[in-house]
Motif scaffolding. Sequence first.
Motif, PDB file in Angstrom:
ATOM      1  N   ASP A  10     -15.288 -22.999  -4.394  1.00 25.66           N
ATOM      2  CA  ASP A  10     -15.542 -22.949  -2.987  1.00 25.66           C
ATOM      3  C   ASP A  10     -14.639 -22.283  -2.029  1.00 25.66           C
ATOM      4  O   ASP A  10     -14.895 -22.390  -0.804  1.00 25.66           O
ATOM      5  CB  ASP A  10     -15.710 -24.580  -2.552  1.00 25.66           C
ATOM      6  N   GLU A  11     -13.759 -21.534  -2.631  1.00 22.74           N
ATOM      7  CA  GLU A  11     -12.569 -20.808  -2.064  1.00 22.74           C
ATOM      8  C   GLU A  11     -13.417 -19.674  -1.343  1.00 22.74           C
ATOM      9  O   GLU A  11     -14.104 -18.986  -1.957  1.00 22.74           O
ATOM     10  CB  GLU A  11     -11.752 -20.538  -2.925  1.00 22.74           C
ATOM     11  N   ILE A  12     -13.038 -19.540   0.075  1.00 23.43           N
ATOM     12  CA  ILE A  12     -13.261 -18.274   0.738  1.00 23.43           C
ATOM     13  C   ILE A  12     -12.465 -17.145   0.645  1.00 23.43           C
ATOM     14  O   ILE A  12     -11.460 -17.571   0.946  1.00 23.43           O
ATOM     15  CB  ILE A  12     -13.902 -18.581   2.061  1.00 23.43           C
ATOM     16  N   VAL A  13     -12.687 -16.028   0.022  1.00 22.50           N
ATOM     17  CA  VAL A  13     -11.808 -14.989   0.033  1.00 22.50           C
ATOM     18  C   VAL A  13     -12.453 -14.006   1.121  1.00 22.50           C
ATOM     19  O   VAL A  13     -13.347 -13.554   1.224  1.00 22.50           O
ATOM     20  CB  VAL A  13     -11.696 -14.361  -1.517  1.00 22.50           C
ATOM     21  N   ILE A  14     -11.287 -13.293   1.963  1.00 19.87           N
ATOM     22  CA  ILE A  14     -11.535 -12.233   2.652  1.00 19.87           C
ATOM     23  C   ILE A  14     -11.589 -11.060   1.915  1.00 19.87           C
ATOM     24  O   ILE A  14     -10.623 -10.692   1.149  1.00 19.87           O
ATOM     25  CB  ILE A  14     -10.281 -12.021   3.652  1.00 19.87           C
ATOM     26  N   LYS A  15     -12.542 -10.247   2.032  1.00 18.32           N
ATOM     27  CA  LYS A  15     -12.830  -8.975   1.092  1.00 18.32           C
ATOM     28  C   LYS A  15     -12.613  -7.855   1.722  1.00 18.32           C
ATOM     29  O   LYS A  15     -13.432  -7.825   2.988  1.00 18.32           O
ATOM     30  CB  LYS A  15     -14.208  -9.249   0.531  1.00 18.32           C
ATOM     31  N   LEU A  16     -12.041  -6.775   1.479  1.00 18.52           N
ATOM     32  CA  LEU A  16     -11.679  -5.480   1.988  1.00 18.52           C
ATOM     33  C   LEU A  16     -12.430  -4.443   1.300  1.00 18.52           C
ATOM     34  O   LEU A  16     -12.623  -4.460   0.023  1.00 18.52           O
ATOM     35  CB  LEU A  16     -10.406  -5.385   2.283  1.00 18.52           C
ATOM     36  N   LEU A  17     -12.895  -3.544   2.109  1.00 20.88           N
ATOM     37  CA  LEU A  17     -13.549  -2.367   1.401  1.00 20.88           C
ATOM     38  C   LEU A  17     -12.500  -1.556   0.483  1.00 20.88           C
ATOM     39  O   LEU A  17     -11.210  -1.415   1.068  1.00 20.88           O
ATOM     40  CB  LEU A  17     -14.123  -1.366   2.465  1.00 20.88           C
ATOM     41  N   PRO A  18     -12.605  -0.716  -0.384  1.00 19.05           N
ATOM     42  CA  PRO A  18     -11.550  -0.109  -1.222  1.00 19.05           C
ATOM     43  C   PRO A  18     -11.125   1.160  -0.665  1.00 19.05           C
ATOM     44  O   PRO A  18      -9.948   1.536  -1.034  1.00 19.05           O
ATOM     45  CB  PRO A  18     -12.255   0.238  -2.577  1.00 19.05           C
ATOM     46  N   HIS A  19     -11.802   1.809   0.188  1.00 23.40           N
ATOM     47  CA  HIS A  19     -11.302   3.075   0.980  1.00 23.40           C
ATOM     48  C   HIS A  19     -10.726   2.971   2.176  1.00 23.40           C
ATOM     49  O   HIS A  19     -11.256   2.207   3.063  1.00 23.40           O
ATOM     50  CB  HIS A  19     -12.414   4.056   0.811  1.00 23.40           C
ATOM     51  N   ASP A  20      -9.789   3.842   2.437  1.00 25.82           N
ATOM     52  CA  ASP A  20      -9.309   3.724   3.774  1.00 25.82           C
ATOM     53  C   ASP A  20      -8.728   5.254   3.919  1.00 25.82           C
ATOM     54  O   ASP A  20      -8.138   5.870   3.225  1.00 25.82           O
ATOM     55  CB  ASP A  20      -8.110   2.734   4.062  1.00 25.82           C
ATOM     56  N   ILE A  21      -8.915   5.584   5.448  1.00 26.95           N
ATOM     57  CA  ILE A  21      -8.282   7.058   6.046  1.00 26.95           C
ATOM     58  C   ILE A  21      -7.285   6.697   7.151  1.00 26.95           C
ATOM     59  O   ILE A  21      -7.707   6.077   7.773  1.00 26.95           O
ATOM     60  CB  ILE A  21      -9.388   8.006   6.056  1.00 26.95           C
ATOM     61  N   MET A  22      -6.232   7.313   6.915  1.00 27.08           N
ATOM     62  CA  MET A  22      -5.400   6.980   7.993  1.00 27.08           C
ATOM     63  C   MET A  22      -4.584   8.350   8.549  1.00 27.08           C
ATOM     64  O   MET A  22      -4.557   9.283   7.889  1.00 27.08           O
ATOM     65  CB  MET A  22      -4.054   6.224   7.464  1.00 27.08           C
ATOM     66  N   TYR A  23      -4.497   8.345   9.689  1.00 27.62           N
ATOM     67  CA  TYR A  23      -3.420   9.507  10.289  1.00 27.62           C
ATOM     68  C   TYR A  23      -1.887   8.874  10.388  1.00 27.62           C
ATOM     69  O   TYR A  23      -1.889   7.787  10.695  1.00 27.62           O
ATOM     70  CB  TYR A  23      -4.127   9.994  11.497  1.00 27.62           C
ATOM     71  N   GLU A  24      -0.960   9.730  10.283  1.00 30.18           N
ATOM     72  CA  GLU A  24       0.277   8.964  10.296  1.00 30.18           C
ATOM     73  C   GLU A  24       1.268  10.242  11.127  1.00 30.18           C
ATOM     74  O   GLU A  24       1.231  11.413  11.127  1.00 30.18           O
ATOM     75  CB  GLU A  24       0.762   8.907   8.908  1.00 30.18           C
ATOM     76  N   LEU A  25       2.270   9.607  11.522  1.00 31.32           N
ATOM     77  CA  LEU A  25       3.204  10.276  12.321  1.00 31.32           C
ATOM     78  C   LEU A  25       4.671   9.762  11.922  1.00 31.32           C
ATOM     79  O   LEU A  25       4.723   8.634  11.789  1.00 31.32           O
ATOM     80  CB  LEU A  25       3.310  10.060  13.994  1.00 31.32           C
ATOM     81  N   GLY A  26       5.709  10.532  11.914  1.00 33.75           N
ATOM     82  CA  GLY A  26       7.007   9.925  11.617  1.00 33.75           C
ATOM     83  C   GLY A  26       8.253  10.904  12.067  1.00 33.75           C
ATOM     84  O   GLY A  26       7.947  11.949  12.228  1.00 33.75           O
ATOM     85  N   VAL A  27       9.365  10.470  11.964  1.00 33.24           N
ATOM     86  CA  VAL A  27      10.519  11.068  12.083  1.00 33.24           C
ATOM     87  C   VAL A  27      11.513  10.848  10.815  1.00 33.24           C
ATOM     88  O   VAL A  27      11.450   9.997  10.363  1.00 33.24           O
ATOM     89  CB  VAL A  27      11.278  10.825  13.524  1.00 33.24           C
ATOM     90  N   GLY A  28      12.527  11.653  10.660  1.00 29.03           N
ATOM     91  CA  GLY A  28      13.225  11.426   9.825  1.00 29.03           C
ATOM     92  C   GLY A  28      14.419  12.309   9.942  1.00 29.03           C
ATOM     93  O   GLY A  28      14.781  13.211  10.511  1.00 29.03           O
ATOM     94  N   PHE A  29      15.408  12.062   8.959  1.00 34.02           N
ATOM     95  CA  PHE A  29      16.791  12.873   8.573  1.00 34.02           C
ATOM     96  C   PHE A  29      16.929  13.342   7.002  1.00 34.02           C
ATOM     97  O   PHE A  29      16.597  12.135   6.451  1.00 34.02           O
ATOM     98  CB  PHE A  29      18.029  12.122   9.077  1.00 34.02           C
ATOM     99  N   ASP A  30      17.206  14.499   6.884  1.00 42.19           N
ATOM    100  CA  ASP A  30      17.676  15.083   5.466  1.00 42.19           C
ATOM    101  C   ASP A  30      19.247  14.993   5.496  1.00 42.19           C
ATOM    102  O   ASP A  30      19.745  15.586   6.292  1.00 42.19           O
ATOM    103  CB  ASP A  30      16.875  16.234   5.171  1.00 42.19           C
ATOM    104  N   PHE A  31      19.754  14.413   4.317  1.00 41.24           N
ATOM    105  CA  PHE A  31      20.863  14.617   4.310  1.00 41.24           C
ATOM    106  C   PHE A  31      21.157  15.312   3.010  1.00 41.24           C
ATOM    107  O   PHE A  31      20.833  15.048   1.857  1.00 41.24           O
ATOM    108  CB  PHE A  31      21.896  13.190   4.034  1.00 41.24           C
ATOM    109  N   TYR A  32      22.001  16.633   2.974  1.00 39.97           N
ATOM    110  CA  TYR A  32      22.165  17.464   2.187  1.00 39.97           C
ATOM    111  C   TYR A  32      23.510  16.859   1.352  1.00 39.97           C
ATOM    112  O   TYR A  32      24.534  17.228   1.924  1.00 39.97           O
ATOM    113  CB  TYR A  32      22.302  19.003   2.388  1.00 39.97           C
ATOM    114  N   LEU A  33      23.460  16.622  -0.030  1.00 39.75           N
ATOM    115  CA  LEU A  33      24.519  15.751  -0.624  1.00 39.75           C
ATOM    116  C   LEU A  33      24.885  17.186  -1.634  1.00 39.75           C
ATOM    117  O   LEU A  33      24.311  17.899  -2.025  1.00 39.75           O
ATOM    118  CB  LEU A  33      24.177  14.628  -1.128  1.00 39.75           C
TER     119      LEU A  33
END
Length: 176
Positions: A108-131
């Motif tokens: 009797d448990e109700i499970v929330i079902k999600l579709l298997p495919h997703d497409i996203m756009y993304e934005l980001g910032v970062g720093f590279d440290f040269y060791l």
Amino acid sequence: LIVEPIASQGFNIGIVANKRLLEYLDLRFIPTLSFGQRRLRYIFMEQDTLRKEYIKTVESTYLDFPFELKYKGMRLPGKWNNVRPYVLAGARYSLDMSSQKDKKLNNDEIVIKLLPHDIMYELGVGFDFYLKYFKFGVELKLAYGILNNLHQESNQFTYDIDKLNSKIAWLSFTFE
């Protein structure tokens, strides 16, 4: 009915493939295996009085295929000469390998079902440290899903929801 998302943590591991296009522009492909969960709080009300509250958790294991453009700045001057800031933008296809969209439940448990495919756009910032022996990167990315992930069923947990989109924040560490 009130539905609220609850922030949750996860982790991922991937391999960085980088192609230098121009002096300050790179194309990156980082296939990733991600483990996480979505938690939703459902509050059922009756005449402004709390009737019942449920928290439903949906576990997910994703194969992610992101393509990103990384625009690097110049190395910082002075004692910070081994640090380089960057911004990135891109798109990501995700396949949920633990999607329960087609699962038939016997109890009797109700499970929330999600579709298997997703497409996203993304934005980001970062720093590279040269060791001395490698490059260490720290980045913060935000991703927003374009597709509706909710598999609609006639139950109390999905009936009143129009759509469910991904909104993800990542803090990533890269070793190149």
